[in-house]
Design an enzyme around this catalytic site. Structure first.
Site: not given
Ligand code: NAD
Ligand code: WQD
Length: 336
Positions: A124, A148, A152
């Protein structure tokens, strides 16, 4: 080639399964369903006319993982499974370290015992912390501001060390910026449990009438309009990035890192306006204090992925808000 997709019924994993299938790989889904619905499998089948093999299991369950690796002759692992709520991670850090870090160690140990050498890991942009410069390239120092984020950073380090132990090991950490959007069919998308933490699902739920208004966290940042700026990337582009990374490097070894973002920053107000256009609905908002831990701006230098993988994001902000709205209006309560 059969590949295991941990977290494959989740938001990003499910879309990536479709991209993998399109590219000729056979994804086998492994998920404990802690944050996703089994109904995702039906949706995947409707979109692709393919039945995905699914194993309900936890990455901490080495026995089940091993049986799955052997049964399907798995050659690589796409590792999405993780807990991902930043706020929750500060309240329950040990759950996050156990699930995300210890779980990944179990996964790697089990892969190693079965001779599986390749892993693609969901990292991330959170690992960049408060950016020292923009756009952020892969050389930017990494750190974290919450448990969190540390999971990563730690897993990335574990992957670097794991790759040093065997010249055949390949680990690709993909640092996602802000994934948004949904499958263009409207059959698959993001449906967070409870009140959404992230901006796009919160706007979508406001548009569909589940929330009264969007709280904009801060309008006094040093940005174009005072609201936070982020690099939003369409889920379809993100999924394609995984295929590009793996197909480019599947015969390589070592630890690699790529940013997956568009390189463009949009403010909160710009996203709300784009969504209003897509939904043809006025989205109410109120300015609220800054959210603790938030940064002003964040966007990627995605040139390394372009140069090495031939990958660039194709879809613009309108596609992101159009597709989110399509999914949200079709399934206002997600798949449940
Ligand atoms: P999500 O929660 O929709 O998907 C994660 C999946 O993993 C879920 O289906 C959950 O049931 C499963 N899971 C969790 N722990 C588990 C375990 N111990 N064993 C088996 N399954 C398990 O999340 P997502 O948004 O699809 O994110 C996927 C990956 O991308 C994650 O690693 C997350 O940290 C990373 N990521 C997400 C974002 C985002 O904003 N969505 C941004 C950056 C990185
Ligand atoms: C985006 C912008 C908020 C909600 C997060 C995690 C990051 C990654 C992605 C996993 C910011 C603003 C948000 C609301 C708002 N996840 N906001 N009102 O914070 O960039 O990243 O998700 O790895 O680790 O921190 O994303 O969508 O929460 O926020 O004004 O109700 O929207 O302040 O500027 P963020 P976000």
């Amino acid at each position: 080639m059969n590949v295991l997709v941990t977290g494959g019924t989740g938001y990003i994993g499910s879309h990536t399964c479709l991209a993998l299938l399109d590219a000729g790989y056979t994804p086998v889904i492994y998920d404990n369903l802690s944050n996703s619905s089994i109904k995702v499998l039906d949706q995947l089948s409707k979109i692709s006319s393919h039945t995905f093999d699914f194993i309900e299991g936890d990455i901490a369950d080495s026995k089940k993982l091993k049986a799955t690796f052997e049964q399907y002759n798995i050659e690589a692992v796409f590792h999405f499974a993780s807990l991902k709520a930043v706020g929750e991670s500060t309240e329950q850090p040990l759950s996050y370290y156990r699930n995300n870090v210890a779980g990944t160690v179990t996964l790697l140990e089990t892969m190693q015992s079965c001779g599986i050498n390749k892993i693609i890991f969901s990292s991330s942009a959170t690992v960049y912390g408060d950016p020292q410069y923009l756009p952020i390239d892969e050389q930017h120092p990494i750190t974290a501001t919450n448990p969190y984020g540390w999971t990563k950073v730690m897993v990335e380090q574990i992957l670097v060390d794991w790759c040093k132990t065997d010249y055949q090991h390949l680990a690709i950490a993909l640092r996602y910026f802000n994934p948004v959007g949904a499958h263009p069919s409207g059959l698959l998308g993001e449906s967070p449990n409870g009140i959404p933490n992230n901006l796009m699902p919160f706007i979508a739920q406001t548009a569909v009438g589940k929330r009264e208004f969007v709280s904009i966290f801060g309008n006094d940042y040093n940005t174009k309009d005072g609201t936070g700026v982020r690099d939003y990337i369409h889920i379809t582009d993100l999924a394609a990035g995984h295929v590009a990374a793996f197909s480019t490097h599947q015969n390589d070894s070592g630890s690699l890192v790529y940013n997956l973002g568009t390189g463009k920053g949009y403010s909160v107000l710009e996203i709300i306006n784009a969504f209003s256009e897509s939904a043809n609905i006025e989205i109410k908002y109120k300015f609220a204090p800054r959210r603790a831990g938030d940064i002003a701006s964040n966007f990627a230098d995605a040139s390394l992925a372009k140069k090495n993988l031939g990958w660039t994001a194709q879809l613009n902000i309108e596609a992101m808000t159009d597709d989110t709205w399509h999914w949200q209006s079709k399934y206002p309560n997600g798949l449940e």
